[in-house]
Structure formats: structure tokens, C-alpha cells
Design an enzyme around this catalytic site. Structure first.
Site, PDB file in Angstrom:
ATOM      1  N   GLU A  39     -31.584 -11.083 -17.876  1.00  0.00           N
ATOM      2  CA  GLU A  39     -31.137  -9.699 -17.698  1.00  0.00           C
ATOM      3  C   GLU A  39     -29.622  -9.649 -17.615  1.00  0.00           C
ATOM      4  OE1 GLU A  39     -32.981  -8.055 -14.219  1.00  0.00           O
ATOM      5  OE2 GLU A  39     -34.947  -7.942 -15.169  1.00  0.00           O
ATOM      6  N   PHE A  66     -33.769  -3.185 -11.203  1.00  0.00           N
ATOM      7  CA  PHE A  66     -34.245  -4.462 -11.762  1.00  0.00           C
ATOM      8  C   PHE A  66     -35.429  -5.092 -11.039  1.00  0.00           C
ATOM      9  CE2 PHE A  66     -30.398  -5.647  -9.271  1.00  0.00           C
ATOM     10  CZ  PHE A  66     -31.003  -6.445  -8.313  1.00  0.00           C
ATOM     11  N   LYS A  88     -27.800 -17.163 -11.607  1.00  0.00           N
ATOM     12  CA  LYS A  88     -26.733 -16.398 -12.251  1.00  0.00           C
ATOM     13  C   LYS A  88     -25.966 -17.277 -13.224  1.00  0.00           C
ATOM     14  CE  LYS A  88     -24.208 -16.891  -7.948  1.00  0.00           C
ATOM     15  NZ  LYS A  88     -23.879 -16.261  -6.703  1.00  0.00           N
ATOM     16  N   ARG A  95     -26.760  -4.377   0.633  1.00  0.00           N
ATOM     17  CA  ARG A  95     -27.327  -5.681   0.971  1.00  0.00           C
ATOM     18  C   ARG A  95     -26.985  -6.065   2.406  1.00  0.00           C
ATOM     19  NH1 ARG A  95     -24.423 -10.131  -2.660  1.00  0.00           N
ATOM     20  NH2 ARG A  95     -24.805 -11.620  -1.022  1.00  0.00           N
ATOM     21  N   LYS A 102     -26.170  -9.165 -16.126  1.00  0.00           N
ATOM     22  CA  LYS A 102     -25.683  -9.183 -14.752  1.00  0.00           C
ATOM     23  C   LYS A 102     -24.594  -8.122 -14.656  1.00  0.00           C
ATOM     24  CE  LYS A 102     -23.756 -12.135 -11.176  1.00  0.00           C
ATOM     25  NZ  LYS A 102     -23.024 -11.045 -10.561  1.00  0.00           N
TER      26      LYS A 102
HETATM   27  P1  ATP Z   1     -24.292 -13.628  -4.159  1.00  0.00           P
HETATM   28  O1  ATP Z   1     -25.133 -12.417  -4.421  1.00  0.00           O
HETATM   29  O2  ATP Z   1     -24.820 -14.819  -4.882  1.00  0.00           O
HETATM   30  O3  ATP Z   1     -24.025 -13.854  -2.723  1.00  0.00           O
HETATM   31  P2  ATP Z   1     -22.131 -12.116  -5.235  1.00  0.00           P
HETATM   32  O4  ATP Z   1     -22.397 -10.919  -4.436  1.00  0.00           O
HETATM   33  O5  ATP Z   1     -20.700 -12.483  -5.431  1.00  0.00           O
HETATM   34  O6  ATP Z   1     -22.854 -13.394  -4.718  1.00  0.00           O
HETATM   35  P3  ATP Z   1     -23.035 -12.860  -7.688  1.00  0.00           P
HETATM   36  O7  ATP Z   1     -23.149 -14.230  -7.198  1.00  0.00           O
HETATM   37  O8  ATP Z   1     -21.955 -12.613  -8.657  1.00  0.00           O
HETATM   38  O9  ATP Z   1     -22.854 -11.834  -6.550  1.00  0.00           O
HETATM   39  O10 ATP Z   1     -24.472 -12.458  -8.327  1.00  0.00           O
HETATM   40  C1  ATP Z   1     -25.617 -11.994  -7.698  1.00  0.00           C
HETATM   41  C2  ATP Z   1     -25.583 -10.475  -7.685  1.00  0.00           C
HETATM   42  O11 ATP Z   1     -25.643  -9.947  -9.004  1.00  0.00           O
HETATM   43  C3  ATP Z   1     -26.792  -9.829  -7.046  1.00  0.00           C
HETATM   44  O12 ATP Z   1     -26.701  -9.843  -5.647  1.00  0.00           O
HETATM   45  C4  ATP Z   1     -26.742  -8.409  -7.605  1.00  0.00           C
HETATM   46  O13 ATP Z   1     -25.930  -7.607  -6.766  1.00  0.00           O
HETATM   47  C5  ATP Z   1     -26.029  -8.581  -8.941  1.00  0.00           C
HETATM   48  N1  ATP Z   1     -26.844  -8.244 -10.126  1.00  0.00           N
HETATM   49  C6  ATP Z   1     -26.359  -7.615 -11.222  1.00  0.00           C
HETATM   50  N2  ATP Z   1     -27.286  -7.463 -12.168  1.00  0.00           N
HETATM   51  C7  ATP Z   1     -28.439  -7.984 -11.677  1.00  0.00           C
HETATM   52  C8  ATP Z   1     -29.762  -8.135 -12.201  1.00  0.00           C
HETATM   53  N3  ATP Z   1     -30.098  -7.712 -13.425  1.00  0.00           N
HETATM   54  N4  ATP Z   1     -30.688  -8.738 -11.423  1.00  0.00           N
HETATM   55  C9  ATP Z   1     -30.366  -9.194 -10.184  1.00  0.00           C
HETATM   56  N5  ATP Z   1     -29.124  -9.089  -9.638  1.00  0.00           N
HETATM   57  C10 ATP Z   1     -28.160  -8.496 -10.364  1.00  0.00           C
END
Ligand code: ATP
Length: 573
Positions: free
Chosen positions: A249, A342, A424, A271, A251
Site C-alpha cells: 500500500e 487502510f 515500511k 496514535r 505509505k
Molecule cells: P512509527 O510509526 O514506525 O513509529 P513514524 O510515525 O515515523 O514511525 P513511519 O515509521 O514513517 O512513521 O511509518 C509508519 C506510519 O506510516 C504509520 O504509523 C502510519 O501513520 C503511516 N501510514 C501511511 N500509510 C499507511 C498505510 N497504507 N498503512 C499503514 N500505515 C500507513
């Protein structure tokens, strides 16, 4: 229960930095207290309600100073002078109470019920005379407190308990207190699961005390912890972890939102489990019209777009919408958002959290009516081909998204965990989420504002934050000078940090760790200048991470790993 007992426990807990010792102290204490003392579980973490509840004590140091002065019969400036030399308002209260005690020598009869009852009145107060009323509620408690009780009372009131206790340590202590050694490992997991589904420590304590299993039911309308993603180093690696085929999917570069509907009422949580429903009337409207169902919990990313060009904008452009409670209507117009749904874990009275992702995503697609710039389900491709994932990744990048999230089709939804059901895949951006623990006031045109901010990561011990650098770039001078009001200004940061000041030395201040920021950097270097042992080269502020809990910021371990891996550059395209 006598508040004296709790003050002694705080003291015992802060006398050790060892997690196991803390668990030992706590588990003994938890066995002793009764079910009706459940709210003490909040006080243990310096709170009065579960961590996600918006009702916080929220008392500034200035107000606490007045209450200390009033209850100990000294002037405000005497309290401030003591604060300057002791650096801890709690200690100031303790010292002044000791001095006063010599003349009065009264016995404290303060109970935890009375403390909670007074503290719970604080966030409810509004309107005229509020400040005075708040001061007298705190003064009332302080007047009947012993020096030790006063020390922790003031720390609770200003939100800086400093006993180095995390909710995970309390959970382990509950397991130790109420389960046999051989059951303990399972109990810890069960407690963790229950807590992620309904993050309320007092509830978990109550169930454990009653000897009940932790089958806390999922309910729409209440926040649950979101499932987190692990990193995939390569596409091959992702297939190994998530299985074949997997769902790829886009991101999206926005912020996470748990969308709840219960009996027609929509509630939105970040969150961090903060209720942000009032900040997003536009989303509430979209959900009402575009998701079918009487009750549901849908997991989504909210992304922003430029209202004129309709191009998607990065997270930092819309991050301010999370916190701003005023001029919401204007922000809705200036910073419009689209929901990318999602996942779904609950629908019309049915808990579907354990259903495999392929089923959940199918259900989701059925109930969401897609409309661009309002809500759509995430762009998705189910595939077993590395090449297709690579092409899809390139498509995501072309669309200005961050990369891909690769998902295990057979996996359940695991609240609060980074179990590897979602991976990711994104370019290593050299990006950390750190907390501000200090600042320096500027000079010249920046005088009056804090202009350089000390950043810290999460240490290895409970409640430990370690400094890793300072940042001043990437922050805006003044909004009036800009066309677009995007980003964060020195003035704004200063206003956020002022109430958090715990110590001042000349132009430098120490602040309570509360404000989380995203920072990019060029490189991690070893450095003796900061107590983490590391420093960032060219750090640059990119956004306030109002959505991120302190417990999820970058850890020293992650920084150590990045330092070692720095030379390896992962590329997916
Ligand atoms: P983390 O969530 O791992 O603590 P972060 O907030 O910096 O770190 P990333 O690590 O960049 O975020 O990636 C995870 C985040 O990506 C998810 O928490 C969500 O907010 C976001 N995200 C975006 N698109 C999607 C998707 N299609 N499915 C799940 N999450 C997604």
C-alpha cells in the site's frame, strides 16, 4: 488510603534506577492496596485519569509557586529564590514545609482520595476567579501535607513526577503481584494485549486483583493503541517477513487517525490516544457520509493537500491542525485534509481484530465510498512479485508519497505492537523524533524568544532522556512575514515551552520533556558534549510531532544502530 504511604512509595521508587527493583517495590505495594484504591494507579504515573484522557492537571510552575507561598507563609519571591538554588519546585515545597513544621508540628492526615478529588477539580474549572480557586485547591492539600508528601504533591501538580516510572513497568509489577512465577510470562503478554485494547492501568489492576482473565472487550468509541510497522531493509526481506503474496500500500505522509463510530457518534483519536474530534469537523462530516455502518473502528492516515493546486503536502504542513483548538473553521479551509482508510477492526457490534488482513481490507473496501479529497481506501496492490512491488514503490514516490507499507495478508491486527505484520519501505531519510529538554533565549531580533532547542532521545533506563544536540534551523521567524502559515515559529515554540520550565540558568532553561519534534540530520557523530555520547550533524527542525507519544520517540539504541549502519545506504528503486 493514607497519602503518606504513596509518598513513601514514590520515594522508594526514585531511590533506584533498576527496573527490576522498581517492579519488586511496586508489586508489593499493589498487593497491599485494595480494589477501591484503583485510581492510585493513575497517581503512580503522576496522572489523575488514564493517559489518553484529555483532562490533565495542567498547572504551571507560576501557579504552583503561589500555592507553595500561600501554604508555607512565605512570599512568592522567596519561593522563586529557593527554586533557583534547588532547581526543583517539589524540593522547594519540602524544604519550606520542614521550616514551617518546626513551628506547628501537625500530623498529616491527607488521603489519596482527597488528593485525587482536589486534583480532578482542576481541569474542570473555567471562567472568572479560576486561578484563585485552583491555587486554593492546591494550597488546601499542601497545608495538610508533611514535607515528603508536599515534595511529590507539587511534582504531580506540575506534571514532573521524576520517579522514572513507565506504564510498562507498572504492567510488569501487576503481573508479578497477581500471577504465579510460571504464569508470569503469559500474564505479561495478556496484560499488554488488554492494555493495548483499552489503555487504562486502573482497569487492568482491578481485573488482576479480582483474579479475572483479561478478556477486555473491544468497544467502538474508546481509543485503542495502533498497530505499528517494522522496517524492511529490502523488498526480498519484506516478502520473507510478510509472506507471499503480500499487500503493498502507498505509505502516505500524514498522521495516523483511529476513526470511531458508536450509535451514530463519531470520535477521532490520534496514535497518542488524544481525542481530536473537535479539531476535525470536516472529517466527522466525511465519515458520516462516506462510511457505511452504525458502529466501527477504522484505522487511517490523514493527509493534507493544497486547496489551490490540489497537490498533496507533507505532514509538517498540516501538523498544526492536530493541536489548534481555535479558528478551526479557518484551518479547515486553509489546510484541507483527505482520509486514507487502510484497516478496520470492529464493525456493527462485531470484533474483527483477529480476522486476517485480507478479510479486513475486503470489508473496509465495501463500506467506504471513495471520493478523492474526502476519503478513499489506501492504494493497494496484492502481489507476489518483487518487480511489481518496485514499480508500485516508484509510483508512490511519483505521487509524492513516502514509499510503501507492505502487509501480511494472513495476519490479525495487533494493537500497540511492532510485530512485523506491517513493514515500511522508504528511503532512509535520516529523520528522528526527539523531545525538547532545554532551550536558550536568543539575542538581537530574536530576544524574548527561545531560539536554540536542546534535543533528547529515549535512554535505556525508565524515564531517562539523553541529550543528542541542539536545533535552531528550520524554525520560522514570524508568521506575519510569510505568505503561507506553514511550519512552526520561535514564538510558538517559546510559548509551548515556557510553562514547562523546571530550571533557569541565565539565558538557558531546562524544560520538562513534553514537546516532541521531528528533526532531519546529515550524520550521527560520536560526541563527548552530550550525555547520549552522540551528536547530530546539521540538525534541522521539520515538524512538531503532536501525534507521537514520548514512549515512541527515537531511542539511544536506534541511534547506536544508525551510527554503525551509516555507511550502508538502502535503495529500493
Ligand atoms: P512509527 O510509526 O514506525 O513509529 P513514524 O510515525 O515515523 O514511525 P513511519 O515509521 O514513517 O512513521 O511509518 C509508519 C506510519 O506510516 C504509520 O504509523 C502510519 O501513520 C503511516 N501510514 C501511511 N500509510 C499507511 C498505510 N497504507 N498503512 C499503514 N500505515 C500507513
Amino acid at each position: 488510603m493514607k497519602y503518606k504511604k504513596l509518598a513513601e512509595i514514590y520515594d522508594e521508587l526514585s531511590s533506584t534506577t533498576k527496573r527490576l527493583e522498581k517492579i519488586e517495590i511496586l508489586s508489593k505495594f499493589l498487593k497491599e492496596i485494595g480494589e477501591s484504591d484503583r485510581d492510585i494507579l493513575y497517581l503512580l504515573l503522576g496522572d489523575i485519569y488514564p493517559e489518553h484522557d484529555e483532562k490533565k492537571i495542567g498547572i504551571s510552575s507560576q501557579l504552583a509557586i503561589k500555592a507553595i507561598a500561600k501554604s508555607t507563609g512565605v512570599t512568592n519571591s522567596e519561593v522563586v529564590n529557593e527554586w533557583k538554588s534547588l532547581g526543583d519546585l517539589g524540593k522547594v515545597a519540602e524544604k519550606l514545609k520542614k521550616q514551617k513544621r518546626q513551628s506547628t508540628l501537625s500530623q498529616s492526615n491527607l488521603t489519596t482520595e482527597k488528593v485525587i478529588s482536589n486534583l480532578r477539580k482542576l481541569p474542570e474549572m473555567e471562567g472568572k476567579g479560576t486561578v484563585e480557586k485552583k491555587i486554593s485547591l492546591i494550597t488546601e492539600l499542601l497545608t495538610s501535607a508533611s514535607p515528603l508528601e508536599a515534595l511529590y504533591l507539587i511534582r504531580i501538580v506540575i506534571g514532573d513526577l521524576r520517579i522514572g516510572l513507565k506504564s510498562s513497568t507498572v504492567r510488569n509489577a501487576i503481573a508479578k503481584a497477581f500471577f504465579k512465577e510460571e504464569e508470569k510470562k503469559n500474564a505479561i503478554e495478556e496484560i499488554q494485549n488488554a492494555y493495548d485494547m483499552n489503555p487504562d492501568l486502573a482497569l487492568v489492576f482491578e481485573l488482576a486483583k479480582k483474579g479475572k482473565r483479561f478478556s477486555i472487550e473491544l468497544k467502538a468509541g474508546k481509543p485503542i493503541k495502533v498497530m505499528l510497522a517494522q522496517k524492511a531493509n529490502t523488498i526480498k526481506d519484506a516478502f520473507e517477513k510478510a509472506g507471499k503474496p503480500l499487500a503493498a500500500e502507498f505509505k502516505y505522509d500524514g498522521f495516523r487517525m483511529m476513526i470511531n463510530k458508536k450509535d451514530g457518534n463519531i470520535t477521532l483519536y490520534t496514535r497518542r490516544l488524544e481525542n481530536v474530534t473537535n479539531q476535525f469537523p470536516d472529517i466527522v462530516d466525511v465519515i458520516k457520509k462516506h462510511i457505511n455502518g452504525n458502529s466501527f473502528i477504522v484505522d487511517a492516515e490523514v493527509i493534507g493537500y493544497n486547496p489551490k493546486t490540489k497537490k498533496y503536502v507533507p505532514f509538517q504542513a498540516i501538523s498544526q491542525r492536530i493541536k489548534r483548538k481555535y479558528h478551526v473553521e479557518r484551518l479547515v479551509k486553509e489546510l484541507p485534509v483527505e482520509v486514507k482508510a487502510f484497516d478496520i477492526v470492529y464493525l456493527n457490534g462485531k470484533n474483527i481484530i483477529k480476522e486476517p488482513f485480507e478479510k479486513r481490507t475486503e470489508i473496509l473496501k465495501k463500506i467506504v465510498k471513495n471520493e478523492r479529497y474526502k476519503i478513499t481506501t489506501a492504494d493497494q496492490k496484492i502481489t507476489d512479485s518483487e518487480k511489481e512491488v518496485r514499480d508500485f514503490y516508484n509510483k508512490a514516490i511519483k505521487d509524492n508519497q513516502e514509499g510503501l507499507i507492505l502487509k501480511n495478508l494472513k495476519a490479525p491486527y495487533k494493537p500497540g505492537s511492532r510485530v512485523g505484520f506491517m513493514l515500511k519501505l522508504k528511503e532512509e531519510l535520516r529523520d528522528y523524533d526527539l523531545v525538547i529538554t532545554g532551550a536558550e533565549y536568543g539575542t538581537g531580533k530574536r530576544s524574548g524568544w527561545m531560539s536554540s532547542f536542546i534535543l533528547s532521545c529515549l535512554g535505556e533506563k525508565d524515564g531517562e532522556f539523553l541529550e543528542i544536540g541542539k536545533v535552531g534551523t528550520g524554525i520560522k521567524e514570524k508568521f506575519e512575514e510569510q505568505e503561507e502559515k506553514i511550519g512552526t515559529s520561535f514564538h510558538e515554540l517559546t510559548e509551548m515551552l515556557k510553562p514547562l520550565i523546571t530550571k533557569e540558568h541565565g539565558k538557558t532553561v531546562e524544560v520538562k520533556p513534553k514537546v516532541v519534534v521531528a528533526v532531519t540530520y546529515q550524520e550521527v557523530q560520536k560526541s563527548p558534549n552530550y550525555n547520549s555520547g552522540f551528536a547530530l550533524r546539521f540538525p534541522r527542525f521539520t515538524a512538531l510531532r503532536e501525534d507521537k507519544p514520548l514512549s515512541e520517540i527515537t531511542t539511544l539504541n536506534e541511534i547506536k544502530k544508525d551510527y554503525e549502519n551509516q555507511k550502508k545506504d538502502f535503495k529500493y528503486s
